[in-house]
Design a protein around this motif. Structure first.
Motif, PDB file in Angstrom:
ATOM      1  N   LEU A  58       0.828  -1.199   0.000  1.00 24.98           N
ATOM      2  CA  LEU A  58       0.000   0.000   0.000  1.00 24.98           C
ATOM      3  C   LEU A  58       0.867   1.254   0.000  1.00 24.98           C
ATOM      4  N   ALA A  59       1.931   1.230   0.779  1.00 25.06           N
ATOM      5  CA  ALA A  59       2.814   2.385   0.850  1.00 25.06           C
ATOM      6  C   ALA A  59       3.520   2.626  -0.480  1.00 25.06           C
ATOM      7  N   LEU A  60       3.828   1.540  -1.203  1.00 27.05           N
ATOM      8  CA  LEU A  60       4.491   1.679  -2.494  1.00 27.05           C
ATOM      9  C   LEU A  60       3.539   2.125  -3.602  1.00 27.05           C
ATOM     10  N   GLY A  61       2.239   2.111  -3.336  1.00 34.34           N
ATOM     11  CA  GLY A  61       1.276   2.491  -4.363  1.00 34.34           C
ATOM     12  C   GLY A  61       1.019   1.401  -5.382  1.00 34.34           C
ATOM     13  N   THR A  62       1.278   0.142  -5.014  1.00 40.46           N
ATOM     14  CA  THR A  62       1.059  -0.975  -5.932  1.00 40.46           C
ATOM     15  C   THR A  62      -0.416  -1.285  -6.129  1.00 40.46           C
ATOM     16  N   VAL A  63      -1.236  -0.937  -5.137  1.00 39.36           N
ATOM     17  CA  VAL A  63      -2.673  -1.219  -5.214  1.00 39.36           C
ATOM     18  C   VAL A  63      -3.378  -0.020  -5.835  1.00 39.36           C
ATOM     19  N   THR A  64      -3.703  -0.132  -7.135  1.00 39.74           N
ATOM     20  CA  THR A  64      -4.373   0.931  -7.879  1.00 39.74           C
ATOM     21  C   THR A  64      -5.574   0.356  -8.614  1.00 39.74           C
ATOM     22  N   GLU A  65      -6.415   1.214  -9.123  1.00 37.90           N
ATOM     23  CA  GLU A  65      -7.580   0.769  -9.879  1.00 37.90           C
ATOM     24  C   GLU A  65      -7.145  -0.022 -11.112  1.00 37.90           C
ATOM     25  N   ARG A  66      -6.154   0.470 -11.810  1.00 39.19           N
ATOM     26  CA  ARG A  66      -5.665  -0.234 -13.004  1.00 39.19           C
ATOM     27  C   ARG A  66      -5.136  -1.615 -12.648  1.00 39.19           C
ATOM     28  N   ASN A  67      -4.364  -1.717 -11.585  1.00 41.43           N
ATOM     29  CA  ASN A  67      -3.780  -2.995 -11.206  1.00 41.43           C
ATOM     30  C   ASN A  67      -4.841  -3.977 -10.720  1.00 41.43           C
ATOM     31  N   LEU A  68      -5.848  -3.475 -10.016  1.00 39.53           N
ATOM     32  CA  LEU A  68      -6.933  -4.346  -9.567  1.00 39.53           C
ATOM     33  C   LEU A  68      -7.750  -4.845 -10.758  1.00 39.53           C
ATOM     34  N   ALA A  69      -7.876  -4.015 -11.808  1.00 38.28           N
ATOM     35  CA  ALA A  69      -8.590  -4.445 -13.010  1.00 38.28           C
ATOM     36  C   ALA A  69      -7.837  -5.586 -13.697  1.00 38.28           C
ATOM     37  N   VAL A  70      -6.522  -5.505 -13.725  1.00 37.52           N
ATOM     38  CA  VAL A  70      -5.729  -6.597 -14.274  1.00 37.52           C
ATOM     39  C   VAL A  70      -5.925  -7.861 -13.434  1.00 37.52           C
ATOM     40  N   ALA A  71      -5.899  -7.698 -12.118  1.00 36.65           N
ATOM     41  CA  ALA A  71      -6.094  -8.836 -11.221  1.00 36.65           C
ATOM     42  C   ALA A  71      -7.469  -9.466 -11.418  1.00 36.65           C
ATOM     43  N   ASP A  72      -8.466  -8.667 -11.753  1.00 34.15           N
ATOM     44  CA  ASP A  72      -9.806  -9.202 -12.011  1.00 34.15           C
ATOM     45  C   ASP A  72      -9.796 -10.161 -13.206  1.00 34.15           C
ATOM     46  N   VAL A  73      -9.077  -9.791 -14.263  1.00 34.66           N
ATOM     47  CA  VAL A  73      -8.997 -10.666 -15.440  1.00 34.66           C
ATOM     48  C   VAL A  73      -8.254 -11.950 -15.100  1.00 34.66           C
ATOM     49  N   VAL A  74      -7.219 -11.834 -14.283  1.00 38.01           N
ATOM     50  CA  VAL A  74      -6.484 -13.021 -13.847  1.00 38.01           C
ATOM     51  C   VAL A  74      -7.423 -13.959 -13.093  1.00 38.01           C
ATOM     52  N   LYS A  75      -8.258 -13.396 -12.226  1.00 39.29           N
ATOM     53  CA  LYS A  75      -9.216 -14.217 -11.472  1.00 39.29           C
ATOM     54  C   LYS A  75     -10.221 -14.890 -12.404  1.00 39.29           C
ATOM     55  N   GLU A  76     -10.676 -14.178 -13.419  1.00 38.86           N
ATOM     56  CA  GLU A  76     -11.633 -14.754 -14.369  1.00 38.86           C
ATOM     57  C   GLU A  76     -11.022 -15.952 -15.101  1.00 38.86           C
ATOM     58  N   VAL A  77      -9.795 -15.793 -15.574  1.00 38.71           N
ATOM     59  CA  VAL A  77      -9.120 -16.884 -16.285  1.00 38.71           C
ATOM     60  C   VAL A  77      -8.874 -18.059 -15.340  1.00 38.71           C
ATOM     61  N   ALA A  78      -8.495 -17.750 -14.104  1.00 32.53           N
ATOM     62  CA  ALA A  78      -8.260 -18.815 -13.118  1.00 32.53           C
ATOM     63  C   ALA A  78      -9.527 -19.625 -12.872  1.00 32.53           C
ATOM     64  N   ALA A  79     -10.670 -18.937 -12.783  1.00 32.67           N
ATOM     65  CA  ALA A  79     -11.931 -19.634 -12.559  1.00 32.67           C
ATOM     66  C   ALA A  79     -12.265 -20.558 -13.731  1.00 32.67           C
ATOM     67  N   GLU A  80     -11.967 -20.110 -14.936  1.00 26.81           N
ATOM     68  CA  GLU A  80     -12.230 -20.940 -16.117  1.00 26.81           C
ATOM     69  C   GLU A  80     -11.391 -22.216 -16.111  1.00 26.81           C
ATOM     70  N   LEU A  81     -10.170 -22.112 -15.597  1.00 32.31           N
ATOM     71  CA  LEU A  81      -9.244 -23.242 -15.611  1.00 32.31           C
ATOM     72  C   LEU A  81      -9.317 -24.107 -14.361  1.00 32.31           C
ATOM     73  N   GLY A  82     -10.055 -23.640 -13.351  1.00 33.13           N
ATOM     74  CA  GLY A  82     -10.069 -24.346 -12.081  1.00 33.13           C
ATOM     75  C   GLY A  82      -8.739 -24.234 -11.355  1.00 33.13           C
ATOM     76  N   ARG A  83      -8.064 -23.101 -11.545  1.00 36.33           N
ATOM     77  CA  ARG A  83      -6.766 -22.833 -10.937  1.00 36.33           C
ATOM     78  C   ARG A  83      -6.847 -21.618 -10.034  1.00 36.33           C
ATOM     79  N   THR A  84      -5.772 -21.328  -9.324  1.00 31.26           N
ATOM     80  CA  THR A  84      -5.752 -20.131  -8.487  1.00 31.26           C
ATOM     81  C   THR A  84      -5.246 -18.955  -9.313  1.00 31.26           C
ATOM     82  N   PRO A  85      -5.608 -17.729  -8.929  1.00 27.18           N
ATOM     83  CA  PRO A  85      -5.061 -16.560  -9.623  1.00 27.18           C
ATOM     84  C   PRO A  85      -3.536 -16.531  -9.597  1.00 27.18           C
TER      85      PRO A  85
END
Length: 358
Positions: A251-278
């Protein structure tokens, strides 16, 4: 295509065989507030080695030296693991003694003192791979390269590498090493993941051209790609610098941003399709990049490491790769975007069709 830790890859333009995932040991020790105690670190080490892993990554100041000390214990005569079977990589340049101006930096005095200290802590008489850890903007490149080459000739280092440095300096160093017959750089360690892709502009193409194997650290962007953060964290107030948790650090480094969370959302979607973890999907994307030799895995518990090793078995379809690429794509900037444009193609090649084998 499934991989295993004992499906080895060559490191850059060397004959050194390394596992496709390296074990990062910045979590070995609790001095930084989020690491693993000795027994837990030993379980992490054993799990990785028992699965066929041979590529261990540390640094002279990770967890204030505890990382190297623990590895020295695990690989020593009483540790039960054959030191010769491992590729031990460490780093130098970060400040070892606050207040001593020569205990850090890229210069010869820092290099030699740091290597001697690492050899003692690691309980070994040679290092397989030594990285210059952080570019210091002051030391002449000839001094760095000659010092590294001297240590190679002494048998204290087998291969040399670099991390966190400008691409033009790395390519300049490689050219000088070649011209003077000094030990060439064989690896480049950079931050690279679905969130941090700026290395694609110059660092990664440079590495491929100059014969350096890319060894990415933080392949899960400090945990952001695992799905552990939410939009609530965008307004969190507990991420002040100096916090002792990894979450506070990110959080202090500013790694958690709207853009980065949007990327993480796509990773989660693909993981769900494959039955894998993000985490497995994020690692698999990096692992299967042809420019990458071995991402560095950081884990605090055996369960985390076991889960991350599952990335070796993830098969991403072309459509899934395209979605991940589209969600995280960056502009390459000048001159790359201009050179890739239709206008430049027309004025340089016209209607010619030229097949590139590179």
């Amino acid at each position: 295509m499934s991989l295993t830790l004992d499906t080895y890859r060559l490191l850059g333009r060397s004959g050194l065989r390394v596992s496709p995932l390296a074990l990062g040991t910045a979590t070995f020790g609790t001095e930084w507030g989020w690491g693993a105690e000795r027994d837990e670190a030993r379980r992490l080490f054993d799990l990785y080695v028992e699965r066929g892993g041979n590529f261990i990554d540390t640094a002279n100041t990770y967890t204030d030296g505890s990382s190297e000390r623990l590895l020295g214990e695990f690989t020593g005569a009483r540790g039960g693991v054959d030191r010769e079977s491992l590729v031990l990589a460490t780093k130098y340049t970060t400040l070892r003694r606050p207040g001593d101006p020569n205990s850090g930096g890229s210069h010869r005095k820092s290099l030699f003192a740091s290597v001697e200290a690492s050899l003692r802590r690691l309980n070994t008489d040679y290092l397989d791979l030594l990285y210059l850890h952080v570019w210091d903007f002051t030391t002449p490149v000839e001094e760095i390269l000659r010092g590294m080459d001297d240590l190679v000739r002494q048998g204290k280092i087998l291969y040399v590498a670099i991390s966190n440095a400008p691409a033009w300096q790395v390519s300049r160093m490689q050219a000088i090493a070649d011209l003077r017959g000094w030990s060439p750089l064989v690896a480049l360690q950079i931050e690279y993941n679905l969130i941090e892709r700026t290395g694609e502009r110059d660092l990664i193409p440079m590495a491929r051209e100059m014969g350096l194997g890319v060894v990415p650290y933080s392949p899960l962007a400090g945990g952001v790609l695992t799905g552990k953060y939410s939009r609530d964290d965008l307004t969190a107030t507990d991420g002040a610098p100096g916090g002792s948790s990894r979450k506070n650090f990110n959080l202090a480094l500013g790694t958690v941003t709207e853009r980065n969370l949007a990327v993480a959302d796509v990773v989660k979607e693909v993981a769900a399709e494959l039955g894998r973890t993000p985490a497995q999907v994020g690692l698999a994307w990096t692992l299967r990049n042809p420019a990458v030799t071995a991402p560095v895995l950081g884990a605090r518990t055996p369960a985390q490491l076991e889960g991350n090793l599952g990335a070796l078995e993830v098969d991403l379809t072309a459509a899934q790769l395209a979605r991940l690429d589209g969600a995280s794509r960056i502009g390459l900037g000048f001159p790359h975007d201009m050179l890739a444009g239709d206008h430049i193609r027309r004025v340089t090649a016209g209607d010619l069709r030229i097949e590139s084998r590179r």
